[in-house]
Design an enzyme around this catalytic site. Structure first.
Site, PDB file in Angstrom:
ATOM      1  N   SER A 137       0.185   4.355   6.787  1.00 23.66           N
ATOM      2  CA  SER A 137       1.495   3.727   6.981  1.00 23.66           C
ATOM      3  C   SER A 137       2.599   4.755   6.829  1.00 23.66           C
ATOM      4  CB  SER A 137       1.714   2.615   5.953  1.00 23.66           C
ATOM      5  OG  SER A 137       3.060   2.139   6.001  1.00 23.66           O
ATOM      6  N   TYR A 150       1.618  -2.102  -1.669  1.00 20.01           N
ATOM      7  CA  TYR A 150       1.129  -1.733  -0.346  1.00 20.01           C
ATOM      8  C   TYR A 150       0.988  -0.224  -0.188  1.00 20.01           C
ATOM      9  CZ  TYR A 150       1.150  -1.037   4.721  1.00 20.01           C
ATOM     10  OH  TYR A 150       0.853  -0.626   5.998  1.00 20.01           O
TER      11      TYR A 150
END
Length: 243
Positions: A137, A150
């Site tokens: 990410s 996350y």
């Protein structure tokens, strides 16, 4: 590695980046394998693509992973590329992170990719060739409030990829990491957070989001180049991407 005729296994292939990558690879002559829990979706996509295999699989279940990998070997005789794409997000302040939810996030975002890698590496070692692409990410390239759960899972994936690249190079296996930017997928709808907050974030991000197809093209470039990592994150957000 060349895309044409390669057997490319993609997790989280029922929508978004996974589905777009499957379509892009198939158009380039690859034989694609679609892994996801949503059986109807991947079977429909496989039918559209032609020389493709849909395998229902929960990547947090090692037994299902082993059965899926064997199904690929039985069908195509080899696995050339693994794309670890399945994942989920979470938005919560550190003091509000629900521990059971965080454990589940770790299972999906970090442990499942490792299990997938362990499942395909023996086949790749026998071939003396293989490529593994781990989808991380762009959020790991900067620091944002609410992102700790996350991004910590994805940061773990970054290190897992880097070490695996070092360890597996002598076996002819290339491990690479891609850092997408915000992408127009179901990500925000499945985000573990308060629904209205997720919807608001989705609406605010819409103007700068990339399409899944753009990410798919970058994944294919990474397969071909074998570079350690690449990103689609604009420089203003901590990445190296320029429009």
């Amino acid at each position: 590695m060349k895309i044409k005729d390669a057997v490319i296994l993609i997790t989280g292939a029922s929508s978004g980046i996974g589905a777009a990558t499957a379509s892009a690879a198939a158009k380039r002559g690859a034989r694609v394998v679609l892994l996801a829990r949503r059986k109807a979706r991947i079977e429909s996509l496989a039918a559209e693509l032609g020389n493709a295999l849909a395998v229902e699989c929960d990547v947090t279940d090692p037994d299902q992973i082993n059965l899926a990998v064997q199904a690929v070997i039985d069908r195509f005789g080899r696995i050339d590329v693994l794309i670890n794409n399945a994942g989920q997000g979470m938005n919560a302040a550190v003091e509000e992170i629900n521990i059971p939810d965080f454990r589940a996030l770790l299972e999906l975002n970090l442990i499942a990719p490792l299990t997938m890698m362990q499942a395909v590496v023996p086949s790749m070692v026998k071939q003396a060739a293989g490529t593994i692409i781990n989808i991380s990410s762009g959020a790991t390239l900067a620091t944002y409030p609410g992102s700790a759960a996350y991004t910590s899972t994805k940061a773990g994936l970054n290190m897992l990829s880097a070490v695996a690249r070092l360890e597996l190079a002598s076996a002819g296996i290339t491990v690479s990491t891609l850092h997408p930017f915000m992408t127009a997928t179901e990500f925000y709808q499945t985000l573990q957070t308060e629904h209205n907050q997720a919807k608001e974030q989705d609406n605010k991000s819409a103007v700068v989001m990339h399409s899944p197809e753009r990410v798919a093209q970058m994944i294919l470039k990474l397969i071909e180049s074998g570079e350690a990592q690449s990103d689609l994150v604009p420089e203003a957000y901590g990445g190296s991407y320029r429009e």
